[in-house]
Design a protein around this motif. Structure first.
Motif, PDB file in Angstrom:
ATOM      1  N   PHE A 214      58.097 -48.931  62.190  1.00 57.45           N
ATOM      2  CA  PHE A 214      56.792 -49.565  62.043  1.00 57.45           C
ATOM      3  C   PHE A 214      56.914 -51.070  61.804  1.00 57.45           C
ATOM      4  N   GLY A 215      58.085 -51.512  61.369  1.00 52.13           N
ATOM      5  CA  GLY A 215      58.299 -52.940  61.163  1.00 52.13           C
ATOM      6  C   GLY A 215      58.835 -53.646  62.390  1.00 52.13           C
ATOM      7  N   ASN A 216      59.054 -52.915  63.482  1.00 50.59           N
ATOM      8  CA  ASN A 216      59.600 -53.493  64.705  1.00 50.59           C
ATOM      9  C   ASN A 216      58.508 -53.694  65.745  1.00 50.59           C
ATOM     10  N   PRO A 217      58.674 -54.668  66.625  1.00 59.27           N
ATOM     11  CA  PRO A 217      57.689 -54.859  67.697  1.00 59.27           C
ATOM     12  C   PRO A 217      57.546 -53.592  68.534  1.00 59.27           C
ATOM     13  N   GLY A 218      56.308 -53.185  68.784  1.00 64.97           N
ATOM     14  CA  GLY A 218      56.064 -52.011  69.598  1.00 64.97           C
ATOM     15  C   GLY A 218      56.486 -50.708  68.958  1.00 64.97           C
ATOM     16  N   LYS A 219      56.725 -50.729  67.640  1.00 66.95           N
ATOM     17  CA  LYS A 219      57.203 -49.528  66.927  1.00 66.95           C
ATOM     18  C   LYS A 219      58.397 -48.915  67.658  1.00 66.95           C
ATOM     19  N   ALA A 220      59.328 -49.767  68.058  1.00 65.28           N
ATOM     20  CA  ALA A 220      60.465 -49.317  68.861  1.00 65.28           C
ATOM     21  C   ALA A 220      61.760 -49.394  68.070  1.00 65.28           C
ATOM     22  N   CYS A 221      62.655 -48.456  68.367  1.00 67.72           N
ATOM     23  CA  CYS A 221      64.014 -48.477  67.823  1.00 67.72           C
ATOM     24  C   CYS A 221      64.921 -49.202  68.812  1.00 67.72           C
ATOM     25  N   ALA A 222      65.849 -49.974  68.286  1.00 65.42           N
ATOM     26  CA  ALA A 222      66.728 -50.764  69.152  1.00 65.42           C
ATOM     27  C   ALA A 222      67.530 -49.878  70.082  1.00 65.42           C
ATOM     28  N   GLU A 223      67.926 -48.702  69.599  1.00 61.92           N
ATOM     29  CA  GLU A 223      68.831 -47.861  70.369  1.00 61.92           C
ATOM     30  C   GLU A 223      68.108 -46.880  71.302  1.00 61.92           C
ATOM     31  N   SER A 224      66.833 -46.574  71.029  1.00 63.48           N
ATOM     32  CA  SER A 224      66.169 -45.523  71.809  1.00 63.48           C
ATOM     33  C   SER A 224      64.781 -45.891  72.308  1.00 63.48           C
ATOM     34  N   GLY A 225      64.294 -47.074  71.983  1.00 64.73           N
ATOM     35  CA  GLY A 225      62.987 -47.477  72.458  1.00 64.73           C
ATOM     36  C   GLY A 225      61.859 -46.994  71.561  1.00 64.73           C
ATOM     37  N   PRO A 226      60.611 -47.008  72.067  1.00 62.03           N
ATOM     38  CA  PRO A 226      59.457 -46.640  71.245  1.00 62.03           C
ATOM     39  C   PRO A 226      59.578 -45.226  70.679  1.00 62.03           C
ATOM     40  N   ILE A 227      59.116 -45.051  69.445  1.00 58.37           N
ATOM     41  CA  ILE A 227      59.162 -43.721  68.830  1.00 58.37           C
ATOM     42  C   ILE A 227      58.136 -42.828  69.525  1.00 58.37           C
ATOM     43  N   PRO A 228      58.410 -41.523  69.631  1.00 61.78           N
ATOM     44  CA  PRO A 228      57.460 -40.634  70.310  1.00 61.78           C
ATOM     45  C   PRO A 228      56.198 -40.413  69.486  1.00 61.78           C
ATOM     46  N   GLY A 229      55.102 -40.202  70.196  1.00 60.19           N
ATOM     47  CA  GLY A 229      53.852 -39.880  69.537  1.00 60.19           C
ATOM     48  C   GLY A 229      52.922 -41.080  69.425  1.00 60.19           C
ATOM     49  N   VAL A 230      51.668 -40.775  69.110  1.00 60.03           N
ATOM     50  CA  VAL A 230      50.652 -41.798  68.868  1.00 60.03           C
ATOM     51  C   VAL A 230      50.452 -41.903  67.367  1.00 60.03           C
ATOM     52  N   TRP A 231      50.739 -43.098  66.813  1.00 57.47           N
ATOM     53  CA  TRP A 231      50.602 -43.339  65.377  1.00 57.47           C
ATOM     54  C   TRP A 231      49.522 -44.390  65.170  1.00 57.47           C
ATOM     55  N   GLU A 232      48.608 -44.130  64.242  1.00 55.98           N
ATOM     56  CA  GLU A 232      47.541 -45.083  63.961  1.00 55.98           C
ATOM     57  C   GLU A 232      47.431 -45.315  62.461  1.00 55.98           C
ATOM     58  N   GLU A 233      47.042 -46.555  62.107  1.00 55.73           N
ATOM     59  CA  GLU A 233      46.862 -46.902  60.700  1.00 55.73           C
ATOM     60  C   GLU A 233      45.514 -46.398  60.197  1.00 55.73           C
ATOM     61  N   ASP A 234      45.515 -45.862  58.985  1.00 51.01           N
ATOM     62  CA  ASP A 234      44.246 -45.494  58.373  1.00 51.01           C
ATOM     63  C   ASP A 234      43.698 -46.696  57.599  1.00 51.01           C
ATOM     64  N   SER A 235      42.630 -46.502  56.861  1.00 48.82           N
ATOM     65  CA  SER A 235      41.977 -47.609  56.162  1.00 48.82           C
ATOM     66  C   SER A 235      42.844 -48.221  55.074  1.00 48.82           C
ATOM     67  N   ASP A 236      43.867 -47.500  54.634  1.00 47.02           N
ATOM     68  CA  ASP A 236      44.783 -48.010  53.605  1.00 47.02           C
ATOM     69  C   ASP A 236      46.030 -48.656  54.196  1.00 47.02           C
ATOM     70  N   GLY A 237      46.065 -48.760  55.533  1.00 40.22           N
ATOM     71  CA  GLY A 237      47.233 -49.350  56.172  1.00 40.22           C
ATOM     72  C   GLY A 237      48.388 -48.393  56.336  1.00 40.22           C
ATOM     73  N   VAL A 238      48.147 -47.091  56.130  1.00 41.43           N
ATOM     74  CA  VAL A 238      49.197 -46.077  56.239  1.00 41.43           C
ATOM     75  C   VAL A 238      49.166 -45.480  57.636  1.00 41.43           C
ATOM     76  N   TYR A 239      50.330 -45.432  58.277  1.00 41.24           N
ATOM     77  CA  TYR A 239      50.413 -44.853  59.615  1.00 41.24           C
ATOM     78  C   TYR A 239      50.359 -43.328  59.529  1.00 41.24           C
ATOM     79  N   GLN A 240      49.521 -42.729  60.393  1.00 36.93           N
ATOM     80  CA  GLN A 240      49.392 -41.282  60.480  1.00 36.93           C
ATOM     81  C   GLN A 240      49.658 -40.857  61.922  1.00 36.93           C
ATOM     82  N   LEU A 241      50.395 -39.747  62.066  1.00 35.38           N
ATOM     83  CA  LEU A 241      50.680 -39.218  63.398  1.00 35.38           C
ATOM     84  C   LEU A 241      49.435 -38.526  63.941  1.00 35.38           C
ATOM     85  N   GLN A 242      48.980 -38.984  65.115  1.00 35.58           N
ATOM     86  CA  GLN A 242      47.778 -38.422  65.720  1.00 35.58           C
ATOM     87  C   GLN A 242      48.094 -37.358  66.758  1.00 35.58           C
ATOM     88  N   SER A 243      49.055 -37.616  67.603  1.00 31.97           N
ATOM     89  CA  SER A 243      49.353 -36.652  68.663  1.00 31.97           C
ATOM     90  C   SER A 243      50.760 -36.874  69.194  1.00 31.97           C
TER      91      SER A 243
END
Length: 343
Positions: A214-243
């Protein structure tokens, strides 16, 4: 001999050898005082400067090791000092020729200053991110981890300001507040003047080495690219897995009925599995009567066999003529050819 000054002139010096009026009666070898030195036979005794130890002969010892002294005529001149010292004397670039020769010495850098050059002349202020609390030749000390210092010339560790609560630095000697970050295994959800709130990263967003994507551009890992799934921030700034996408199972583990935040992830199905709905179902073992590739796409090995989708899995219903239905176990379901003489 060494340690004596030749007197042969009317003015009480050895100047008769260089043009002064010779005096027969004044000829003498006069012993140099203990706290003096003499360069050669035709030199005069010179008072020992502050930076030397002298014994009245041509021998001398520098009070600071590796200080550079050079003879100019019958006088020793201090040319440079070792790291950690300021040159006090006529060769001082900041005070040329305004200091008496007798005051020549290497003076240790003071509080809040250092010199890290191979040959030192002046001490400079400690740079941001450091401090020095005592006089001495040592270099300035980096601020401790989890603190920073924007000022120059700091003379105490107290000048290093602690990071806001919840934040850390990734090393020593931070020179500004932006170096205060969340631990790499967490991510920042809020920040104020005196605190930073960091949230533990869910398993589905952790990269190799325990770094939160979540601290990387595009929520991506250097070794494997973007993490799988759709993650969205809630009103408290906490990322939640949507799908999760096809071929993954959405994992939302619960403990005592409440979702376990750190367990959220999209778990990839094996090639020997299939999944009907990534966001509702678990990965299922591919029955013997299927060909699977780890996604929702399946292929019947026996054409014209019929399968019923029952929630998250398939159940074999019928087999074409010449095949026997085997469906006692979900993983072993198949249409098995009948043997010779059977139908």
């Amino acid at each position: 001999p060494d340690g004596y000054q030749l007197i042969n002139a009317t003015d009480g010096t050895s100047g008769a050898l260089t043009g002064a009026l010779f005096s027969h009666d004044n000829q003498a070898c006069v012993k140099c005082p203990r706290k003096s030195y003499i360069i050669g036979q035709l030199s005069e005794c010179q008072t020992c400067p502050a930076g030397l130890i002298c014994d009245g002969t041509s021998a001398f010892e520098s009070r600071v090791e590796d200080a550079e002294w050079v003879a100019e005529g019958d006088t020793l001149m201090l040319k440079s000092c070792p790291p950690g010292y300021h040159l006090e004397g006529p060769e001082d670039p900041a005070n040329p020729r305004n200091t008496e020769i007798l005051e020549q010495s290497c003076v240790a850098c003071g509080i809040g200053q250092h010199c890290i050059e191979d040959k030192c002349f002046v001490c400079t202020d400690c740079p941001p991110g450091t401090y020095k609390s005592v006089q001495g030749p040592m270099a300035c000390t980096p601020c401790p981890v989890n603190s920073f210092n924007t000022r120059t010339g700091s003379g105490a560790v107290e000048d290093c300001t602690n990071c806001p609560t919840g934040a850390i630095t990734l090393g020593l000697g931070a020179d500004n507040s932006s170096a205060c970050v969340c631990d790499p295994s967490t991510y920042k959800i809020s920040e104020s003047a005196d605190s930073v709130e960091c949230k533990e990263c869910p398993g589905g967003a952790l990269c190799d080495g325990g770094i939160c994507a979540f601290g990387n551009p595009g929520k991506a890992c250097a070794e494997s690219g973007p993490i799988p799934g759709v993650w969205e921030e809630d009103s408290d700034g906490v990322y939640q897995l949507q799908s999760c996408g096809d071929g993954y199972s959405k994992i939302m583990t619960t403990v005592e009925g409440a979702p376990l935040y750190t367990a959220q992830r999209c778990e990839k199905c094996l090639l020997s599995q299939y999944i009907v709905n990534p966001n509702e179902h678990d990965c299922q073992m591919c029955p013997l009567g299927f060909r699977c590739n780890g996604t929702s796409k399946v292929e019947y090995k026996v054409p014209d066999s019929t399968w019923l989708l029952n929630d998250d899995h398939y159940e074999l219903q019928t087999c074409p003529e010449g095949y026997q239905i085997i469906n006692d176990d979900l993983a072993l379901q198949r249409c098995q050819p009948c043997g010779l003489g059977r139908e």
